[in-house]
Design a protein around this motif. Structure first.
Motif, PDB file in Angstrom:
ATOM      1  N   ARG A   1      51.436  -2.003 -47.180  1.00 47.79           N
ATOM      2  CA  ARG A   1      52.059  -2.923 -48.142  1.00 47.79           C
ATOM      3  C   ARG A   1      52.390  -4.256 -47.478  1.00 47.79           C
ATOM      4  NH1 ARG A   1      55.938   1.474 -51.187  1.00 47.79           N
ATOM      5  NH2 ARG A   1      54.248   2.433 -52.384  1.00 47.79           N
ATOM      6  N   ALA A   2      52.874  -4.210 -46.254  1.00 48.66           N
ATOM      7  CA  ALA A   2      53.161  -5.454 -45.525  1.00 48.66           C
ATOM      8  C   ALA A   2      51.884  -6.245 -45.289  1.00 48.66           C
ATOM      9  CB  ALA A   2      53.848  -5.138 -44.202  1.00 48.66           C
ATOM     10  N   LEU A   3      50.795  -5.550 -45.000  1.00 51.81           N
ATOM     11  CA  LEU A   3      49.510  -6.218 -44.788  1.00 51.81           C
ATOM     12  C   LEU A   3      49.058  -6.956 -46.041  1.00 51.81           C
ATOM     13  CD1 LEU A   3      47.120  -6.483 -42.707  1.00 51.81           C
ATOM     14  CD2 LEU A   3      46.055  -4.637 -43.990  1.00 51.81           C
ATOM     15  N   ILE A   4      49.220  -6.338 -47.193  1.00 50.35           N
ATOM     16  CA  ILE A   4      48.814  -6.966 -48.449  1.00 50.35           C
ATOM     17  C   ILE A   4      49.695  -8.172 -48.755  1.00 50.35           C
ATOM     18  CG2 ILE A   4      48.564  -6.605 -50.928  1.00 50.35           C
ATOM     19  CD1 ILE A   4      47.970  -3.648 -50.248  1.00 50.35           C
ATOM     20  N   VAL A   5      50.997  -8.040 -48.566  1.00 49.25           N
ATOM     21  CA  VAL A   5      51.910  -9.166 -48.806  1.00 49.25           C
ATOM     22  C   VAL A   5      51.586 -10.317 -47.869  1.00 49.25           C
ATOM     23  CG1 VAL A   5      54.318  -9.918 -48.623  1.00 49.25           C
ATOM     24  CG2 VAL A   5      53.777  -7.766 -49.756  1.00 49.25           C
ATOM     25  N   LEU A   6      51.396 -10.031 -46.588  1.00 46.96           N
ATOM     26  CA  LEU A   6      51.109 -11.089 -45.625  1.00 46.96           C
ATOM     27  C   LEU A   6      49.743 -11.724 -45.866  1.00 46.96           C
ATOM     28  CD1 LEU A   6      52.664  -9.444 -42.492  1.00 46.96           C
ATOM     29  CD2 LEU A   6      53.452 -11.518 -43.622  1.00 46.96           C
ATOM     30  N   GLY A   7      48.805 -10.968 -46.407  1.00 44.79           N
ATOM     31  CA  GLY A   7      47.526 -11.560 -46.791  1.00 44.79           C
ATOM     32  C   GLY A   7      47.705 -12.568 -47.910  1.00 44.79           C
ATOM     33  N   ALA A   8      48.527 -12.237 -48.885  1.00 47.64           N
ATOM     34  CA  ALA A   8      48.814 -13.170 -49.978  1.00 47.64           C
ATOM     35  C   ALA A   8      49.559 -14.402 -49.465  1.00 47.64           C
ATOM     36  CB  ALA A   8      49.622 -12.470 -51.066  1.00 47.64           C
ATOM     37  N   VAL A   9      50.522 -14.183 -48.568  1.00 47.45           N
ATOM     38  CA  VAL A   9      51.257 -15.304 -47.980  1.00 47.45           C
ATOM     39  C   VAL A   9      50.304 -16.207 -47.211  1.00 47.45           C
ATOM     40  CG1 VAL A   9      53.008 -15.914 -46.252  1.00 47.45           C
ATOM     41  CG2 VAL A   9      53.464 -14.089 -47.887  1.00 47.45           C
ATOM     42  N   SER A  10      49.402 -15.626 -46.458  1.00 48.58           N
ATOM     43  CA  SER A  10      48.445 -16.423 -45.673  1.00 48.58           C
ATOM     44  C   SER A  10      47.575 -17.299 -46.565  1.00 48.58           C
ATOM     45  CB  SER A  10      47.554 -15.513 -44.827  1.00 48.58           C
ATOM     46  OG  SER A  10      48.320 -14.846 -43.858  1.00 48.58           O
TER      47      SER A  10
ATOM     48  N   ILE B   1      56.920 -14.077 -54.861  1.00 52.08           N
ATOM     49  CA  ILE B   1      58.096 -13.239 -55.124  1.00 52.08           C
ATOM     50  C   ILE B   1      57.740 -12.048 -56.022  1.00 52.08           C
ATOM     51  CG2 ILE B   1      60.410 -13.189 -56.163  1.00 52.08           C
ATOM     52  CD1 ILE B   1      60.641 -16.150 -55.211  1.00 52.08           C
ATOM     53  N   PRO B   2      57.145 -12.289 -57.221  1.00 53.16           N
ATOM     54  CA  PRO B   2      56.791 -11.102 -58.014  1.00 53.16           C
ATOM     55  C   PRO B   2      55.688 -10.254 -57.380  1.00 53.16           C
ATOM     56  CG  PRO B   2      56.075 -13.105 -59.144  1.00 53.16           C
ATOM     57  CD  PRO B   2      56.898 -13.520 -57.962  1.00 53.16           C
ATOM     58  N   VAL B   3      54.766 -10.879 -56.683  1.00 51.32           N
ATOM     59  CA  VAL B   3      53.703 -10.105 -56.020  1.00 51.32           C
ATOM     60  C   VAL B   3      54.316  -9.172 -54.979  1.00 51.32           C
ATOM     61  CG1 VAL B   3      51.759 -10.310 -54.419  1.00 51.32           C
ATOM     62  CG2 VAL B   3      51.823 -11.707 -56.469  1.00 51.32           C
ATOM     63  N   THR B   4      55.264  -9.695 -54.209  1.00 51.86           N
ATOM     64  CA  THR B   4      55.935  -8.874 -53.197  1.00 51.86           C
ATOM     65  C   THR B   4      56.708  -7.723 -53.843  1.00 51.86           C
ATOM     66  OG1 THR B   4      56.122 -10.783 -51.743  1.00 51.86           O
ATOM     67  CG2 THR B   4      57.580  -8.925 -51.279  1.00 51.86           C
ATOM     68  N   ILE B   5      57.362  -8.015 -54.960  1.00 51.55           N
ATOM     69  CA  ILE B   5      58.108  -6.953 -55.655  1.00 51.55           C
ATOM     70  C   ILE B   5      57.154  -5.888 -56.176  1.00 51.55           C
ATOM     71  CG2 ILE B   5      59.525  -6.468 -57.694  1.00 51.55           C
ATOM     72  CD1 ILE B   5      60.838  -9.239 -57.208  1.00 51.55           C
ATOM     73  N   PHE B   6      56.058  -6.309 -56.804  1.00 51.25           N
ATOM     74  CA  PHE B   6      55.098  -5.333 -57.336  1.00 51.25           C
ATOM     75  C   PHE B   6      54.479  -4.496 -56.218  1.00 51.25           C
ATOM     76  CE2 PHE B   6      54.399  -8.203 -61.197  1.00 51.25           C
ATOM     77  CZ  PHE B   6      55.272  -7.468 -61.969  1.00 51.25           C
ATOM     78  N   ILE B   7      54.159  -5.129 -55.106  1.00 55.37           N
ATOM     79  CA  ILE B   7      53.561  -4.387 -53.993  1.00 55.37           C
ATOM     80  C   ILE B   7      54.569  -3.413 -53.384  1.00 55.37           C
ATOM     81  CG2 ILE B   7      52.651  -4.621 -51.647  1.00 55.37           C
ATOM     82  CD1 ILE B   7      51.289  -7.214 -52.624  1.00 55.37           C
ATOM     83  N   SER B   8      55.807  -3.860 -53.212  1.00 53.71           N
ATOM     84  CA  SER B   8      56.813  -2.991 -52.593  1.00 53.71           C
ATOM     85  C   SER B   8      57.159  -1.796 -53.496  1.00 53.71           C
ATOM     86  CB  SER B   8      58.074  -3.778 -52.262  1.00 53.71           C
ATOM     87  OG  SER B   8      58.717  -4.205 -53.453  1.00 53.71           O
ATOM     88  N   GLN B   9      57.028  -1.982 -54.815  1.00 48.96           N
ATOM     89  CA  GLN B   9      57.295  -0.882 -55.741  1.00 48.96           C
ATOM     90  C   GLN B   9      56.094   0.039 -55.947  1.00 48.96           C
ATOM     91  OE1 GLN B   9      60.338  -0.191 -57.011  1.00 48.96           O
ATOM     92  NE2 GLN B   9      61.014  -1.859 -55.704  1.00 48.96           N
ATOM     93  N   GLY B  10      54.936  -0.363 -55.386  1.00 48.82           N
ATOM     94  CA  GLY B  10      53.750   0.477 -55.479  1.00 48.82           C
ATOM     95  C   GLY B  10      52.865   0.212 -56.675  1.00 48.82           C
TER      96      GLY B  10
END
Length: 114
Positions: free
Chosen positions: A65-74, A102-111
């Motif tokens: 999940r962190a990898l996906i969030v950081l990919g979006a941030v990048s 922000i919403p992408v991170t929330i959706f990813i963290s919630q699965g």
């Protein structure tokens, strides 16, 4: 450790070397945004290294999940860097990109996003 873990680790080292060179000079706006991009990419590569090396087998989902969030941030920070490189203001799309994280991170963290 396998070759798939070595490549992201070498990327982290390369980003650190670049960071040292950038921090040793006076910082303009483009340099500051580039440092932000290097930090996001370095964290993304480190997360990829951690996943491929299987350092924390019980936390694979969290690191993924962190990898996906950081990919979006990048991606968003890269767009911002390109704007700064061409001496343009960040613009509405960069701000919308940062806000969408922000919403992408929330959706990813919630699965909800795999």
């Amino acid at each position: 450790m396998n070759i798939y873990a070595v490549i992201p680790l070498l990327s982290v080292i390369a980003y650190l070397v670049l960071l040292v060179f950038i921090l040793s000079r006076p910082l303009a706006r483009v340099h500051k945004v580039f440092i932000l991009y290097l930090a996001a990419s370095m964290l993304w590569s480190f997360t990829s290294f951690t996943l491929h090396a299987d350092l924390f087998p019980g936390q694979t989902v969290v690191w993924n999940r962190a990898l996906i969030v950081l990919g979006a941030v990048s991606i968003v920070v890269y767009y911002h860097f390109i704007r700064a490189f061409f001496n343009k203001p960040a613009g509405i799309w960069a701000y919308l990109g940062y806000a969408s994280l922000i919403p992408v991170t929330i959706f990813i963290s919630q699965g909800y996003i795999l």
